[in-house]
Design a protein around this motif. Structure first.
Motif, PDB file in Angstrom:
ATOM      1  N   PRO A 205       0.830  -1.206   0.000  1.00  0.00           N
ATOM      2  CA  PRO A 205       0.000   0.000   0.000  1.00  0.00           C
ATOM      3  C   PRO A 205       0.871   1.266   0.000  1.00  0.00           C
ATOM      4  N   GLU A 206       0.670   2.097  -1.008  1.00  0.00           N
ATOM      5  CA  GLU A 206       1.434   3.341  -1.166  1.00  0.00           C
ATOM      6  C   GLU A 206       2.939   3.100  -1.248  1.00  0.00           C
ATOM      7  N   GLN A 207       3.311   1.932  -1.712  1.00  0.00           N
ATOM      8  CA  GLN A 207       4.728   1.598  -1.894  1.00  0.00           C
ATOM      9  C   GLN A 207       4.920   1.090  -3.330  1.00  0.00           C
ATOM     10  N   SER A 208       5.625   1.852  -4.131  1.00  0.00           N
ATOM     11  CA  SER A 208       5.824   1.468  -5.522  1.00  0.00           C
ATOM     12  C   SER A 208       7.056   2.161  -6.073  1.00  0.00           C
ATOM     13  N   PHE A 209       7.509   1.702  -7.220  1.00  0.00           N
ATOM     14  CA  PHE A 209       8.583   2.359  -7.958  1.00  0.00           C
ATOM     15  C   PHE A 209       8.374   2.089  -9.438  1.00  0.00           C
ATOM     16  N   VAL A 210       9.064   2.869 -10.278  1.00  0.00           N
ATOM     17  CA  VAL A 210       8.877   2.797 -11.727  1.00  0.00           C
ATOM     18  C   VAL A 210      10.116   2.179 -12.371  1.00  0.00           C
ATOM     19  N   VAL A 211       9.885   1.232 -13.271  1.00  0.00           N
ATOM     20  CA  VAL A 211      10.966   0.541 -13.983  1.00  0.00           C
ATOM     21  C   VAL A 211      10.912   0.920 -15.457  1.00  0.00           C
ATOM     22  N   ALA A 212      12.080   1.164 -16.053  1.00  0.00           N
ATOM     23  CA  ALA A 212      12.183   1.483 -17.483  1.00  0.00           C
ATOM     24  C   ALA A 212      12.955   0.374 -18.192  1.00  0.00           C
ATOM     25  N   ASP A 213      12.365  -0.149 -19.246  1.00  0.00           N
ATOM     26  CA  ASP A 213      13.002  -1.163 -20.081  1.00  0.00           C
ATOM     27  C   ASP A 213      13.325  -0.531 -21.424  1.00  0.00           C
ATOM     28  N   ILE A 214      14.599  -0.564 -21.825  1.00  0.00           N
ATOM     29  CA  ILE A 214      15.004   0.009 -23.109  1.00  0.00           C
ATOM     30  C   ILE A 214      15.467  -1.107 -24.035  1.00  0.00           C
ATOM     31  N   PRO A 215      15.496  -0.850 -25.343  1.00  0.00           N
ATOM     32  CA  PRO A 215      16.000  -1.878 -26.271  1.00  0.00           C
ATOM     33  C   PRO A 215      17.401  -2.341 -25.892  1.00  0.00           C
ATOM     34  N   GLY A 216      17.664  -3.612 -26.117  1.00  0.00           N
ATOM     35  CA  GLY A 216      18.930  -4.207 -25.710  1.00  0.00           C
ATOM     36  C   GLY A 216      20.125  -3.635 -26.457  1.00  0.00           C
ATOM     37  N   LEU A 217      21.252  -3.610 -25.757  1.00  0.00           N
ATOM     38  CA  LEU A 217      22.511  -3.174 -26.363  1.00  0.00           C
ATOM     39  C   LEU A 217      23.287  -4.375 -26.877  1.00  0.00           C
ATOM     40  N   ILE A 218      24.110  -4.142 -27.875  1.00  0.00           N
ATOM     41  CA  ILE A 218      25.038  -5.164 -28.339  1.00  0.00           C
ATOM     42  C   ILE A 218      26.404  -4.526 -28.473  1.00  0.00           C
ATOM     43  N   GLU A 219      27.420  -5.353 -28.567  1.00  0.00           N
ATOM     44  CA  GLU A 219      28.782  -4.836 -28.713  1.00  0.00           C
ATOM     45  C   GLU A 219      28.894  -4.062 -30.025  1.00  0.00           C
TER      46      GLU A 219
END
Length: 356
Positions: A205-219
């Motif tokens: 309750p009233e405890q959350s956070f935001v996650v960001a997923d970006i396109p994968g990196l390669i060498e």
């Protein structure tokens, strides 16, 4: 909707209306005097942070934005009406900078935040302003002042607490779908994620956070391989990076340690500050490793990767190990939020005890 995180626009506030030269012409008033009014103010250009937007795509195809000019002054002491203002809606996290110099002018970080990005010109003075004891019939007036004109660059950096980092097909999209309300595209081929995804993780309750997923990196991303570095900017405002590694790749010839080192190298090439952010190692797809081999495989990876930070073992597909990771992330993010709170310092002149 197409994800666009960069755009260039031209804005022009309205010019002020011109002042008026006019004299009273009324019956039985031979010397009615000046009554020319001032011109109206030109319209301002505002920008507002709209939490319902997550892309700058509207400004990719609509570049010119102009406010109305003010009306001219008129006789009978009538001032011109002010020009209509315009308000540009932008996503939260938008950075507004000068397109020519690169100077950052504004940042929209709070939902509903409203800023003035171009001021309208003031209206000119009518001849009633110049009336004096020695100038009873002035014929002077002034034109309206021009409104501000700017060439701006808009850059969107999503606001997230945690950013996911890893190779294509490391399981980042599966992880964010398992722990949050995000529903990204998931498939068994690389580069299924083509733009950043945001997900809200509810811990309690009233405890959350935001996650960001970006396109994968390669060498070789710094040289333009894959999707390059174009989305790494969205990790610059995060408080924690999760480096997700596929511990059981389909191709036996692929070395997870070499892939992980390549990611770290690309991160360092892009931005030293981003490289120095707190980063945790998350070893994913443990469900693909036999139970009696997991401990040895994890130990071997950590040893060869020379990792000394936090290590978490999970299976995003079965959610094994996800709950302890989520709780640890929340504690870290919440602790940083408290540390970043602004403390009001007492002026030393008033630091003494209050009088009785």
């Amino acid at each position: 909707m197409k994800f666009v995180d960069e755009a260039y626009i031209d804005i022009a506030a309205g010019d002020g209306g011109n002042g008026c030269v006019s004299f009273r012409h009324e019956k039985y008033k031979e010397f009615g005097g000046p009554n020319g009014g001032d011109g109206g103010r030109g319209g301002h250009v505002y920008a507002v942070a709209d939490p319902n937007l997550n892309t700058l795509v509207d400004y990719r195809y609509s570049r010119r934005h102009e406010a109305k000019r003010g009306e001219h002054g008129m006789g009978s002491d009538m001032f011109g009406a002010a020009g209509d203002d315009i308000t540009l809606k932008m996503p939260v996290g938008t950075i507004i900078s000068d397109a020519e110099t690169g100077e950052v002018l504004y940042e929209l970080l709070t939902p509903g935040e409203l800023i003035t990005i171009a001021k309208g010109g003031d209206g000119g003075f009518g001849n009633m302003r110049f009336k004096s004891a020695i100038n009873r019939a002035p014929r002077q007036k002034t034109p309206g002042w021009p409104g501000e004109r700017k060439n701006l660059k808009l850059e969107l950096k999503v606001l997230a607490d945690v950013g996911l980092l890893g190779m294509p097909n490391a399981g980042k999209s599966t992880f964010i779908a398992a722990v949050s309300n995000a529903r990204p595209k998931i498939a068994d081929y690389p580069f299924t994620t083509l733009h950043p995804n945001l997900g809200v993780v509810r811990v309690g309750p009233e405890q959350s956070f935001v996650v960001a997923d970006i396109p994968g990196l390669i060498e070789g991303a710094s040289e333009g391989a894959g999707l390059g570095h174009q989305f790494l900017r969205h990790l610059q405002r995060t408080r924690l990076l999760l480096h997700i590694v596929d511990l059981a790749p389909f191709d036996d010839a692929v070395d997870p340690v070499a892939q992980a080192k390549a990611i770290v190298g690309e991160l360092k090439k892009y931005d030293a500050d981003l490289y120095d952010k707190p980063r945790w190692l998350v070893l994913n797809k443990l469900d693909m490793v036999p139970a009696d081999e997991r401990a040895a495989k994890v130990k071997d990876f950590v040893k060869r990767f020379k990792w000394k930070g936090p290590v978490f073992e999970i299976s995003a597909l079965t959610r094994e190990g996800c709950e302890p990771l989520i709780k640890a992330i929340y504690q870290h993010v919440h602790g940083q939020q408290q540390a970043e709170q602004v403390h009001v310092e007492v002026d030393p002149r008033f630091a003494g005890d209050a009088p009785a």
